[in-house]
Design a protein around this motif. Sequence first.
Motif, mmCIF file in Angstrom:
data_model
loop_
_atom_site.group_PDB
_atom_site.id
_atom_site.type_symbol
_atom_site.label_atom_id
_atom_site.label_comp_id
_atom_site.label_asym_id
_atom_site.label_seq_id
_atom_site.Cartn_x
_atom_site.Cartn_y
_atom_site.Cartn_z
ATOM 1 N N THR A 45 0.841 -1.208 0.000
ATOM 2 C CA THR A 45 0.000 0.000 0.000
ATOM 3 C C THR A 45 0.870 1.249 0.000
ATOM 4 O O THR A 45 0.627 2.191 -0.760
ATOM 5 N N PHE A 46 1.888 1.255 0.840
ATOM 6 C CA PHE A 46 2.809 2.392 0.891
ATOM 7 C C PHE A 46 3.505 2.585 -0.462
ATOM 8 O O PHE A 46 3.589 3.700 -0.993
ATOM 9 N N GLN A 51 4.346 5.325 -5.576
ATOM 10 C CA GLN A 51 4.424 5.145 -7.028
ATOM 11 C C GLN A 51 3.406 6.021 -7.756
ATOM 12 O O GLN A 51 3.713 6.617 -8.775
ATOM 13 N N ARG A 52 2.191 6.090 -7.220
ATOM 14 C CA ARG A 52 1.141 6.837 -7.902
ATOM 15 C C ARG A 52 1.326 8.345 -7.760
ATOM 16 O O ARG A 52 1.170 9.088 -8.731
ATOM 17 N N PHE A 55 5.668 9.329 -8.556
ATOM 18 C CA PHE A 55 6.158 9.018 -9.900
ATOM 19 C C PHE A 55 5.059 9.011 -10.959
ATOM 20 O O PHE A 55 5.340 8.791 -12.126
ATOM 21 N N GLN A 56 3.819 9.241 -10.557
ATOM 22 C CA GLN A 56 2.660 9.234 -11.458
ATOM 23 C C GLN A 56 2.571 7.955 -12.303
ATOM 24 O O GLN A 56 2.187 7.984 -13.464
ATOM 25 N N LEU A 57 2.939 6.850 -11.708
ATOM 26 C CA LEU A 57 2.846 5.551 -12.373
ATOM 27 C C LEU A 57 1.945 4.630 -11.545
ATOM 28 O O LEU A 57 2.181 4.432 -10.355
ATOM 29 N N PRO A 58 0.927 4.067 -12.162
ATOM 30 C CA PRO A 58 0.043 3.176 -11.398
ATOM 31 C C PRO A 58 0.695 1.807 -11.173
ATOM 32 O O PRO A 58 1.571 1.385 -11.919
ATOM 33 N N MET A 59 0.271 1.166 -10.125
ATOM 34 C CA MET A 59 0.663 -0.225 -9.836
ATOM 35 C C MET A 59 -0.620 -1.047 -9.734
ATOM 36 O O MET A 59 -1.090 -1.361 -8.649
ATOM 37 N N PRO A 60 -1.214 -1.393 -10.866
ATOM 38 C CA PRO A 60 -2.523 -2.070 -10.805
ATOM 39 C C PRO A 60 -2.483 -3.421 -10.097
ATOM 40 O O PRO A 60 -3.459 -3.821 -9.476
ATOM 41 N N TRP A 61 -1.367 -4.130 -10.167
ATOM 42 C CA TRP A 61 -1.262 -5.434 -9.521
ATOM 43 C C TRP A 61 -1.278 -5.324 -8.003
ATOM 44 O O TRP A 61 -1.541 -6.304 -7.306
ATOM 45 N N ALA A 62 -1.010 -4.128 -7.481
ATOM 46 C CA ALA A 62 -0.934 -3.954 -6.030
ATOM 47 C C ALA A 62 -2.271 -4.254 -5.350
ATOM 48 O O ALA A 62 -2.289 -4.798 -4.242
ATOM 49 N N THR A 63 -3.375 -3.916 -6.005
ATOM 50 C CA THR A 63 -4.678 -4.194 -5.385
ATOM 51 C C THR A 63 -4.907 -5.691 -5.215
ATOM 52 O O THR A 63 -5.521 -6.121 -4.237
ATOM 53 N N ASP A 64 -4.410 -6.484 -6.166
ATOM 54 C CA ASP A 64 -4.533 -7.940 -6.027
ATOM 55 C C ASP A 64 -3.723 -8.446 -4.837
ATOM 56 O O ASP A 64 -4.212 -9.254 -4.042
#
Length: 183
Positions: A45-46, A51-52, A55-64
Amino acid sequence: MPRGSGGAFPRSFFFESSRWSQVKKIQTLFSVLTGICLAVVFAVTFGQVIQRYVFQLPMPWATDIIRIFFVYSVFFGMAVGVFKKAHLNIDVLVQVLPPRLKPWFDLLSNLVVCTFLSVVLRYSFSFMTANADQVTPYLLFPMSYVYMVIPFTAAFMVLFLVLDTVKLLGSLAGRGDNSSSAG
């Protein structure tokens, strides 16, 4: 079957301290697993927030990852709560009960919780198999593996409650020690 002090099993079968030390090891393992799962949830989460927003980059796998490890932390933590007998009780009622009725309340509490967990255990297998075709959105991790923690931890909780109830019944009958918990 071996005969002990008047019963089908020797008294030491359920009251043996090594049996409770094994339960203590399982409790410690589940506590460590709960801590690891919560640390992973925190770290991912941190990292996702940094990252978001930095660095304005999403980490979509993080929610999984967060979902999987949060579910595991809940069920491992719930098992630790049952092992420590820290599950929900009506403390006000317990405090006003006469000392001679407290073991009977503990017995009733064990039976209610064990019944509930037995139902959870029974239906968790069908829930797990019914969702066998589901996967997480980004990692494509089978959700049945996530839900596998439910019957796994429920089985250990039921086993602990059965052992604790037998120990409690023995102490009520005057054959065991007077403590009704493993820790």
